[in-house]
Scaffold this active site. Structure first.
Site, short mmCIF file in Angstrom:
data_model
loop_
_atom_site.label_atom_id
_atom_site.label_comp_id
_atom_site.label_asym_id
_atom_site.label_seq_id
_atom_site.Cartn_x
_atom_site.Cartn_y
_atom_site.Cartn_z
N GLU A 261 0.62 -1.08 -0.09
CA GLU A 261 -0.01 -0.55 0.24
C GLU A 261 0.59 1.39 0.33
OE1 GLU A 261 -3.23 2.03 2.90
OE2 GLU A 261 -3.68 -0.02 3.12
N ASP B 45 0.03 5.22 0.57
CA ASP B 45 -1.40 6.47 1.37
C ASP B 45 -0.94 7.71 0.84
OD1 ASP B 45 -2.07 4.03 2.37
OD2 ASP B 45 -1.86 3.90 4.03
N GLU C 297 -2.77 10.55 3.07
CA GLU C 297 -4.16 10.44 3.40
C GLU C 297 -4.37 12.10 3.79
OE1 GLU C 297 -5.36 6.27 4.76
OE2 GLU C 297 -4.73 7.74 6.42
#
Length: 288
Positions: A96, A98, A100
């Site tokens: 993953e 990311d 955010e």
């Protein structure tokens, strides 16, 4: 057939930058109507209320590429909300990458949270402030992922580089699991804003974030374009495939240094309380 193979590989490693289309490239996967494709496919809005958030994902999976999206975050009091743009594989030991965006009370800045997971192991957080208001206009957020490194960019300015040093330090790096693009807007007021001290004000709902210019220039899973055997692609599609070996030049390193010195607010590599036995091996290498 052999003569057609390079052309087929180029088609499989296609860039969508000239004609981004959410109808073609993405699907809304949850939210019960709270996600909406707009402007004939050029934009997509996600909304959050006290019943549900919403999200979408890319229709294809990719093994390496450059992924760009323009995003206008929730304006005003966005405390408790999390807006995301990330890549992820599925299953145990997933990979993953990311972005955010953690909301805040009116007048307080957003926090940009980044992380990298490889083979199920994350704990590589860096957090930043931005040098602009990300809710007042669209800005471009990019993830460049090739076998050598991952680069996080904001308006084409690198804010973080995570290098593949698995052979040197043993730190896992995502190299073999295809990933989709995911974007979402959801409530996380138990932790997102000032450690959970500031809660979501549901009188301000619905909260809305808008995405546009969803551009993917990468290797579709199942094609051979990520195998390293397609040297013809670099010549025939050079303008579209710079991401395959892209790093930072001197100007890029200077910009990265500027961001890391002025706008970073948390770096796992500096968290001695979290790692009392010593910082992770990859932290001992140069960031620039």
């Amino acid at each position: 057939m052999a003569k057609l193979l390079p052309l087929l590989l180029i088609l499989l490693c296609i860039s969508y930058s000239a004609s981004a289309d959410f109808y073609r490239d993405a699907e809304i996967t949850w939210g019960d109507g709270r996600g909406k494709i707009l402007e004939g496919g050029r934009a997509l809005s996600l909304s959050l209320d006290n019943y549900s958030g919403s999200g979408f994902q890319s229709k294809s999976e990719y093994l390496f590429g450059r992924f760009d999206i323009q995003l206008k975050l929730v304006p005003g009091n966005s405390a408790g909300t999390v807006t995301t743009f990330f890549l992820s594989s599925q299953g145990a030991g997933h990979d993953e990458i990311d972005f955010e965006f953690l909301g805040n009370a009116t007048g307080e800045p957003y926090t940009v949270h980044t992380n990298v997971y490889a083979k199920g192991k994350g704990d590589k957080e860096q957090q930043f402030r931005l040098w602009f208001d990300p809710s007042s206009a669209y800005h471009t957020y990019s993830i460049l992922w090739n076998p050598q490194r991952i680069i996080f960019l904001v308006d084409n300015i690198p804010i973080r580089v995570f290098n593949n040093e698995e052979a040197i330090t043993g730190t896992p790096f995502p190299t073999s699991q295809p990933m989709r693009v995911y974007c979402s807007l959801w409530n996380a007021d138990d932790w997102a804003t000032q450690g959970g001290r500031v809660k979501t004000d549901w009188t301000k709902a619905p909260f809305v974030a808008t995405y546009r210019n969803f551009n993917i220039n990468g290797c579709v899973a199942g094609s051979q374009c990520g195998s390293g055997s397609d040297s013809n692609l670099k010549e025939e599609g050079a303008n579209n495939n710079n991401w395959r070996t892209q790093g930072l030049d001197a100007n890029g390193r200077n910009r990265l240094r500027w961001v890391q010195q002025k706008y970073i607010i948390y770096n796992y590599c500096s968290d001695s309380k979290r790692f009392p036995q010593g910082i992770p091996a990859e932290c001992k290498r140069s960031r620039f």
